[in-house]
Write a protein that holds these residues in place. Structure first.
Motif, PDB file in Angstrom:
ATOM      1  N   ARG A  49       0.825  -1.213   0.000  1.00 44.67           N
ATOM      2  CA  ARG A  49       0.000   0.000   0.000  1.00 44.67           C
ATOM      3  C   ARG A  49       0.859   1.262   0.000  1.00 44.67           C
ATOM      4  NH1 ARG A  49      -3.298  -3.746   2.630  1.00 44.67           N
ATOM      5  NH2 ARG A  49      -5.540  -3.520   2.162  1.00 44.67           N
ATOM      6  N   SER A  50       1.857   1.301   0.875  1.00 48.51           N
ATOM      7  CA  SER A  50       2.679   2.510   0.961  1.00 48.51           C
ATOM      8  C   SER A  50       3.543   2.682  -0.278  1.00 48.51           C
ATOM      9  CB  SER A  50       3.533   2.489   2.231  1.00 48.51           C
ATOM     10  OG  SER A  50       4.382   1.370   2.270  1.00 48.51           O
ATOM     11  N   HIS A  51       3.946   1.590  -0.914  1.00 46.27           N
ATOM     12  CA  HIS A  51       4.747   1.718  -2.129  1.00 46.27           C
ATOM     13  C   HIS A  51       3.914   2.215  -3.307  1.00 46.27           C
ATOM     14  CE1 HIS A  51       8.214  -0.041  -0.176  1.00 46.27           C
ATOM     15  NE2 HIS A  51       8.901   0.187  -1.277  1.00 46.27           N
ATOM     16  N   LEU A  52       2.673   1.801  -3.384  1.00 49.71           N
ATOM     17  CA  LEU A  52       1.817   2.349  -4.442  1.00 49.71           C
ATOM     18  C   LEU A  52       1.693   3.865  -4.285  1.00 49.71           C
ATOM     19  CD1 LEU A  52      -1.052  -0.282  -4.724  1.00 49.71           C
ATOM     20  CD2 LEU A  52       0.484   0.433  -6.571  1.00 49.71           C
ATOM     21  N   ALA A  53       1.511   4.316  -3.058  1.00 48.17           N
ATOM     22  CA  ALA A  53       1.400   5.755  -2.806  1.00 48.17           C
ATOM     23  C   ALA A  53       2.703   6.471  -3.118  1.00 48.17           C
ATOM     24  CB  ALA A  53       0.992   5.998  -1.357  1.00 48.17           C
ATOM     25  N   ALA A  54       3.818   5.889  -2.714  1.00 41.07           N
ATOM     26  CA  ALA A  54       5.115   6.529  -2.934  1.00 41.07           C
ATOM     27  C   ALA A  54       5.480   6.554  -4.415  1.00 41.07           C
ATOM     28  CB  ALA A  54       6.191   5.800  -2.137  1.00 41.07           C
ATOM     29  N   MET A  55       5.198   5.473  -5.121  1.00 43.02           N
ATOM     30  CA  MET A  55       5.533   5.429  -6.548  1.00 43.02           C
ATOM     31  C   MET A  55       4.712   6.446  -7.346  1.00 43.02           C
ATOM     32  SD  MET A  55       8.008   3.337  -6.918  1.00 43.02           S
ATOM     33  CE  MET A  55       8.596   3.559  -5.234  1.00 43.02           C
ATOM     34  N   ALA A  56       3.503   6.740  -6.864  1.00 40.84           N
ATOM     35  CA  ALA A  56       2.680   7.748  -7.546  1.00 40.84           C
ATOM     36  C   ALA A  56       3.329   9.124  -7.475  1.00 40.84           C
ATOM     37  CB  ALA A  56       1.281   7.792  -6.924  1.00 40.84           C
ATOM     38  N   VAL A  57       4.144   9.344  -6.454  1.00 37.16           N
ATOM     39  CA  VAL A  57       4.871  10.601  -6.309  1.00 37.16           C
ATOM     40  C   VAL A  57       6.193  10.560  -7.067  1.00 37.16           C
ATOM     41  CG1 VAL A  57       5.956  12.158  -4.633  1.00 37.16           C
ATOM     42  CG2 VAL A  57       3.802  11.023  -4.065  1.00 37.16           C
ATOM     43  N   ARG A  69       0.041 -13.850  -3.260  1.00 36.84           N
ATOM     44  CA  ARG A  69      -0.332 -15.261  -3.193  1.00 36.84           C
ATOM     45  C   ARG A  69      -1.787 -15.426  -2.754  1.00 36.84           C
ATOM     46  NH1 ARG A  69       5.202 -16.209  -1.356  1.00 36.84           N
ATOM     47  NH2 ARG A  69       6.231 -17.595  -2.830  1.00 36.84           N
ATOM     48  N   THR A  70      -2.315 -14.407  -2.090  1.00 35.49           N
ATOM     49  CA  THR A  70      -3.729 -14.395  -1.716  1.00 35.49           C
ATOM     50  C   THR A  70      -4.425 -13.351  -2.583  1.00 35.49           C
ATOM     51  OG1 THR A  70      -3.098 -14.915   0.569  1.00 35.49           O
ATOM     52  CG2 THR A  70      -5.361 -14.172   0.192  1.00 35.49           C
ATOM     53  N   ALA A  76      -8.100  -6.189  -2.677  1.00 38.11           N
ATOM     54  CA  ALA A  76      -8.421  -5.152  -1.690  1.00 38.11           C
ATOM     55  C   ALA A  76      -7.474  -3.973  -1.814  1.00 38.11           C
ATOM     56  CB  ALA A  76      -8.351  -5.738  -0.284  1.00 38.11           C
ATOM     57  N   VAL A  77      -6.186  -4.241  -2.000  1.00 29.17           N
ATOM     58  CA  VAL A  77      -5.212  -3.156  -2.156  1.00 29.17           C
ATOM     59  C   VAL A  77      -5.500  -2.363  -3.428  1.00 29.17           C
ATOM     60  CG1 VAL A  77      -2.779  -2.600  -2.507  1.00 29.17           C
ATOM     61  CG2 VAL A  77      -3.436  -4.347  -0.841  1.00 29.17           C
ATOM     62  N   ALA A  78      -5.797  -3.066  -4.507  1.00 36.64           N
ATOM     63  CA  ALA A  78      -6.089  -2.385  -5.776  1.00 36.64           C
ATOM     64  C   ALA A  78      -7.319  -1.492  -5.641  1.00 36.64           C
ATOM     65  CB  ALA A  78      -6.297  -3.416  -6.883  1.00 36.64           C
ATOM     66  N   ALA A  79      -8.335  -1.980  -4.940  1.00 37.90           N
ATOM     67  CA  ALA A  79      -9.573  -1.219  -4.794  1.00 37.90           C
ATOM     68  C   ALA A  79      -9.387   0.024  -3.937  1.00 37.90           C
ATOM     69  CB  ALA A  79     -10.661  -2.111  -4.195  1.00 37.90           C
ATOM     70  N   GLU A  80      -8.451  -0.046  -2.998  1.00 34.62           N
ATOM     71  CA  GLU A  80      -8.257   1.058  -2.049  1.00 34.62           C
ATOM     72  C   GLU A  80      -7.105   1.976  -2.430  1.00 34.62           C
ATOM     73  OE1 GLU A  80      -7.441  -1.052   1.499  1.00 34.62           O
ATOM     74  OE2 GLU A  80      -9.386  -2.089   1.538  1.00 34.62           O
ATOM     75  N   ALA A  81      -6.444   1.719  -3.558  1.00 35.19           N
ATOM     76  CA  ALA A  81      -5.175   2.379  -3.869  1.00 35.19           C
ATOM     77  C   ALA A  81      -5.272   3.905  -3.927  1.00 35.19           C
ATOM     78  CB  ALA A  81      -4.621   1.847  -5.189  1.00 35.19           C
ATOM     79  N   GLY A  82      -6.268   4.439  -4.616  1.00 39.71           N
ATOM     80  CA  GLY A  82      -6.408   5.879  -4.718  1.00 39.71           C
ATOM     81  C   GLY A  82      -5.291   6.554  -5.494  1.00 39.71           C
ATOM     82  N   THR A  83      -4.645   5.839  -6.386  1.00 39.07           N
ATOM     83  CA  THR A  83      -3.547   6.386  -7.175  1.00 39.07           C
ATOM     84  C   THR A  83      -4.077   7.070  -8.435  1.00 39.07           C
ATOM     85  OG1 THR A  83      -3.314   4.236  -8.266  1.00 39.07           O
ATOM     86  CG2 THR A  83      -1.881   4.675  -6.387  1.00 39.07           C
ATOM     87  N   PRO A  84      -3.292   7.974  -9.038  1.00 42.54           N
ATOM     88  CA  PRO A  84      -3.731   8.628 -10.272  1.00 42.54           C
ATOM     89  C   PRO A  84      -3.712   7.713 -11.482  1.00 42.54           C
ATOM     90  CG  PRO A  84      -1.522   9.328  -9.693  1.00 42.54           C
ATOM     91  CD  PRO A  84      -2.024   8.515  -8.540  1.00 42.54           C
ATOM     92  N   PHE A  85      -3.215   6.494 -11.315  1.00 36.58           N
ATOM     93  CA  PHE A  85      -3.190   5.501 -12.382  1.00 36.58           C
ATOM     94  C   PHE A  85      -3.977   4.273 -11.940  1.00 36.58           C
ATOM     95  CE2 PHE A  85       0.800   5.563  -9.968  1.00 36.58           C
ATOM     96  CZ  PHE A  85       0.729   4.344  -9.312  1.00 36.58           C
TER      97      PHE A  85
END
Length: 232
Positions: A49-57, A69-70, A76-85
């Motif tokens: 989660r934090s890496h998706l946010a950081a990579m967006a910056v 693996r799950t 869940a992470v994809a749905a909550e990402a809130g990234t510009p991509f």
């Protein structure tokens, strides 16, 4: 930092989650090739989660693929990402990374989950999840082929399974480490040398990173009147 006097008490878990990804973002800015547009994140925990946010910056990515693996965790992470991509869930680690320009590995896997043959020329990898000598996320071929950058040489040579396994196999030696991230920031070492170079940043984490992060939190809290003041 000078006297050891307590100035603040802060949530170390939250700060570590943020600063770890922030360091990967710095490495990505320094080492990923220009025009990097596709991101892959392996893992679906706090660091994913934090890496998706950081990579967006860090860069202007157009798409990210996440694998776990799950699958439910990745969804869940994809749905909550809130990234510009957009963030898509990949059915396998290979399908997540095969076209990626930047890969972040944030898993607790004991054995490699990334193979050299999956990575195209010019990719940058932030290897984050493994932080003990007995686990690794990248295979020996990836480490041997990569220009390797680390947060600290001493830590890498003693703690990083991603480095120690290939070293025991005779594939790499301490001289394989190109530079520490701080040396790049200070202009004392060269980063990426060409667009087709494979670069790896091996992240283990340093106490000074936590200190710098909490100093920033403390300063902002004082500026904004946030938090609770107590007598110690």
């Amino acid at each position: 930092g000078e006297t050891g006097e307590v100035r603040a008490v802060a949530n170390a878990s939250a700060i570590t989650a943020i600063r770890t990804a922030a360091v990967s973002a710095v490495a990505t800015r320094l080492l990923a090739r220009e025009g990097a547009r596709e991101l892959a994140v392996l893992g679906a925990g706090v660091q994913a989660r934090s890496h998706l946010a950081a990579m967006a910056v860090a860069r202007d990515f157009e798409i990210a693929r996440i694998w776990s693996r799950t699958p439910e965790h990745a969804e869940a992470v994809a749905a909550e990402a809130g990234t510009p991509f957009p963030v898509e869930v990949a059915p396998s680690a290979e399908e997540a990374v095969v076209n990626a320009d930047v890969v972040c590995t944030t898993t607790s896997a004991p054995e490699p989950i990334v193979r050299r043959e999956w990575l195209h020329d010019g990719v940058h990898v932030n290897a984050v999840g493994s932080s003990i000598p007995t686990t690794r996320e990248l295979d020996t071929a990836t480490m041997a082929a990569a220009s390797l950058f680390v947060d600290r040489r001493e830590s890498t040579l003693n703690e990083a399974g991603d480095f120690l396994y290939p070293q025991r196999e005779g594939a790499i030696a301490p001289e394989h480490i190109r530079a520490e991230l701080g040396e790049l920031l200070a202009g004392r070492a060269q980063g990426r040398a060409s667009d087709d170079e494979l670069t790896v940043f091996k992240s283990l984490g340093l106490a000074v990173e936590d200190l710098a992060a909490v100093e920033h939190v403390y300063r902002r809290a004082r500026e904004t009147g946030t938090g609770t003041e107590v007598e110690l």
